[in-house]
Design a protein around this motif. Sequence first.
Motif, PDB file in Angstrom:
ATOM      1  N   ARG A 162       9.361  74.651  32.376  1.00 44.54           N
ATOM      2  CA  ARG A 162      10.084  74.964  31.145  1.00 44.54           C
ATOM      3  C   ARG A 162      11.578  74.703  31.263  1.00 44.54           C
ATOM      4  NH1 ARG A 162       7.790  80.393  28.215  1.00 44.54           N
ATOM      5  NH2 ARG A 162       5.714  79.594  27.700  1.00 44.54           N
ATOM      6  N   GLN A 163      12.061  74.523  32.479  1.00 42.35           N
ATOM      7  CA  GLN A 163      13.479  74.272  32.759  1.00 42.35           C
ATOM      8  C   GLN A 163      14.366  75.409  32.235  1.00 42.35           C
ATOM      9  OE1 GLN A 163      14.664  70.390  31.419  1.00 42.35           O
ATOM     10  NE2 GLN A 163      13.078  69.334  32.589  1.00 42.35           N
ATOM     11  N   GLU A 164      13.898  76.635  32.435  1.00 45.49           N
ATOM     12  CA  GLU A 164      14.683  77.798  32.062  1.00 45.49           C
ATOM     13  C   GLU A 164      14.253  78.987  32.921  1.00 45.49           C
ATOM     14  OE1 GLU A 164      14.068  79.136  28.120  1.00 45.49           O
ATOM     15  OE2 GLU A 164      11.877  79.293  28.299  1.00 45.49           O
ATOM     16  N   ILE A 165      15.217  79.877  33.197  1.00 48.13           N
ATOM     17  CA  ILE A 165      14.954  81.086  33.964  1.00 48.13           C
ATOM     18  C   ILE A 165      15.393  82.277  33.122  1.00 48.13           C
ATOM     19  CG2 ILE A 165      15.404  82.346  36.099  1.00 48.13           C
ATOM     20  CD1 ILE A 165      16.041  79.761  37.457  1.00 48.13           C
ATOM     21  N   THR A 166      14.427  83.053  32.651  1.00 49.99           N
ATOM     22  CA  THR A 166      14.736  84.243  31.870  1.00 49.99           C
ATOM     23  C   THR A 166      14.988  85.430  32.794  1.00 49.99           C
ATOM     24  OG1 THR A 166      12.394  84.813  31.696  1.00 49.99           O
ATOM     25  CG2 THR A 166      13.319  83.385  29.977  1.00 49.99           C
TER      26      THR A 166
END
Length: 444
Positions: A162-166
């Motif tokens: 997803r190329q994101e870190i929540t």
Amino acid sequence: MKFPGSVLVSLFLFLSETMAALCLSAAYRAAGDPMWHWLTLLCALLPCVLVQLSLVFIHRDVTRDRPLVLLLHLLQLGPLVRCVEAFFIYRRAGRIEEPYVSITKKWQVPKDGYSEEIEKEVGQAERKLRTHRSAFSRTSVIQAFLGSAPQLTLQLYICIMRQEITAARSICMLLSLLSIVYGALRCNILAIKIKYDNYEVRVKPAAYLCIFLWRSFEIATRVTVLVLFSSVLRIWIFPVVMANIFGFYFFPWILFWRSKSPFPENIEKEFSRVGTTIVLCLFTFLYAGINTFCWSAVQVELKDPDLISKSHNWYRMTAYYTLRFFENAFLLLMWYLYKTDIYMYVCTPLLFLRLLLSYCMAIFFMLVFYQFCHPCKKLFSSTISETLLSCFKFLFFMHKTPKSTVLRDEAAVKTPENTDEARSSSKTIDSQKGNLHQSASSNA
């Protein structure tokens, strides 16, 4: 009596990681990602069930009349109940005189070549508290490598794809990593106490620090390598993982079948042969899961009554880390060759080198631990530095052997030619002597 701090740490990691995974699973469901929802939920609930079963098995609650405790285990509240019971025993210890006390004898770790035997009184309260510590140590290992390791791998894979870190995902990954490192640390301490059961083992803070750094670098590197490889070659990750699991799973069984030892019957008296086989299969499966991500520090030996070998095999450890280093390097090379556009803004050569260097750092801290910080290093028949030196000598000998064989072959090839030349030269000398003899006789 020693404070049950390990019980408290195990309970904290268990509850916090489970709650973080459940919240993250609910977030995936709300976002409309059913696949990530069910996979996250599976990685959270499966180790919970195994932890409850292991606690019931170690404390033998099935054979005792404790229906309330069994009900709480069914409600997944077993670790909380056991922690409360352990602290209740710790608070009551020393206030009431115990009617029965046993005496244990332990040897001190030799200092300056001298060892002294120590006698210690062990009451019922301390014995029960030791049982709780041992149970939570084993459940920490189960939680770490059958739940936290798959959970960390899954969440890191989702972050990359997803190329994101929540925030929720990062908290879950951090707790999973701490749980795995703590499980590996407990595995190291458990191996030391089993192998040196006759000695009074005291682990110093420097040893804990070395183990923590060693396991952190090793596990973080291994998980990252597997995730990077699976992100570009999704199908091929399954043969890699299955080869690791089945290889380490069947290795103890192959050694057991080759030894031709009788089937172990002393695991639990109430178990039948089928039940004993199931327990051994689960035990070797846990052993395979540990070795898939890091060095297990214990060697399963099914012919031994304790199921664990008490001898330390330096050569097996050296072979493991050598093969694992080359496997990680190969997987990283495949990832570098087949990387996709999602790594467009990542310096892939630098990441490649950092991961290999991180694994080398893990090996470095492992060497420091066994060379300087191991609590029973004075009992080693040979240090790890001597073992590495002997391995280098062996490799140097293997490197020199082909050259010596080539020289022998060349000498063997040249020998017939030399003999032919010698025969021809001897014939010429004999002919010259005959001519001289004939000329001398004609002159006479």
